[in-house]
Design a protein around this motif. Structure first.
Motif, PDB file in Angstrom:
ATOM      1  N   TYR A   1       0.821  -1.216   0.000  1.00  0.00           N
ATOM      2  CA  TYR A   1       0.000   0.000   0.000  1.00  0.00           C
ATOM      3  C   TYR A   1       0.852   1.262   0.000  1.00  0.00           C
ATOM      4  O   TYR A   1       0.327   2.367  -0.077  1.00  0.00           O
ATOM      5  N   GLY A   2       2.161   1.106   0.115  1.00  0.00           N
ATOM      6  CA  GLY A   2       3.047   2.263   0.111  1.00  0.00           C
ATOM      7  C   GLY A   2       3.163   2.961   1.451  1.00  0.00           C
ATOM      8  O   GLY A   2       3.632   4.092   1.526  1.00  0.00           O
ATOM      9  N   LEU A   3       2.769   2.268   2.524  1.00  0.00           N
ATOM     10  CA  LEU A   3       2.784   2.890   3.844  1.00  0.00           C
ATOM     11  C   LEU A   3       4.060   2.615   4.618  1.00  0.00           C
ATOM     12  O   LEU A   3       4.435   3.410   5.495  1.00  0.00           O
TER      13      LEU A   3
ATOM     14  N   LEU B   1       8.181   3.880   8.207  1.00  0.00           N
ATOM     15  CA  LEU B   1       7.073   4.545   7.533  1.00  0.00           C
ATOM     16  C   LEU B   1       7.583   5.338   6.343  1.00  0.00           C
ATOM     17  O   LEU B   1       8.636   5.955   6.398  1.00  0.00           O
ATOM     18  N   THR B   2       6.817   5.303   5.268  1.00  0.00           N
ATOM     19  CA  THR B   2       7.109   6.141   4.110  1.00  0.00           C
ATOM     20  C   THR B   2       6.503   7.520   4.368  1.00  0.00           C
ATOM     21  O   THR B   2       5.816   7.735   5.381  1.00  0.00           O
ATOM     22  N   ASP B   3       6.714   8.441   3.450  1.00  0.00           N
ATOM     23  CA  ASP B   3       6.078   9.754   3.578  1.00  0.00           C
ATOM     24  C   ASP B   3       4.559   9.592   3.652  1.00  0.00           C
ATOM     25  O   ASP B   3       3.901  10.250   4.452  1.00  0.00           O
TER      26      ASP B   3
ATOM     27  N   THR C   1       1.648  10.245   7.030  1.00  0.00           N
ATOM     28  CA  THR C   1       0.418  11.048   7.035  1.00  0.00           C
ATOM     29  C   THR C   1      -0.654  10.417   7.911  1.00  0.00           C
ATOM     30  O   THR C   1      -1.637  11.081   8.251  1.00  0.00           O
ATOM     31  N   LEU C   2      -0.486   9.162   8.291  1.00  0.00           N
ATOM     32  CA  LEU C   2      -1.458   8.487   9.157  1.00  0.00           C
ATOM     33  C   LEU C   2      -1.187   8.692  10.638  1.00  0.00           C
ATOM     34  O   LEU C   2      -2.047   8.374  11.466  1.00  0.00           O
ATOM     35  N   VAL C   3      -0.034   9.204  11.002  1.00  0.00           N
ATOM     36  CA  VAL C   3       0.320   9.340  12.415  1.00  0.00           C
ATOM     37  C   VAL C   3      -0.698  10.210  13.149  1.00  0.00           C
ATOM     38  O   VAL C   3      -1.222   9.818  14.203  1.00  0.00           O
TER      39      VAL C   3
END
Length: 63
Positions: free
Chosen positions: A7-9, A24-26, A30-32
């Protein structure tokens, strides 16, 4: 973890034959904030949710 990677996460890095690290990816970062918000909500309201669940389970056993 593999699904999160697809999923690219997260990014997977093999650090030798027996060591793998995930970061974590960029996009994952964004989910943090949303996860922190949900964590605080659960901390504040988890007792009420559990109370409703217990009440529902108690009322369903009377049928």
């Amino acid at each position: 973890m593999r699904r999160l990677q697809r999923y690219g996460l997260v990014e997977r890095r093999a650090e030798g034959p027996r060591r793998v690290e995930y970061h974590l990816t960029d996009l994952g970062r964004t989910l943090v904030e949303p996860i922190e918000v949900l964590t605080h909500w659960a901390r504040d309201h988890g007792g009420a949710v559990a109370g409703f669940q217990e009440a529902a389970e108690g009322s369903s056993s009377t049928y």
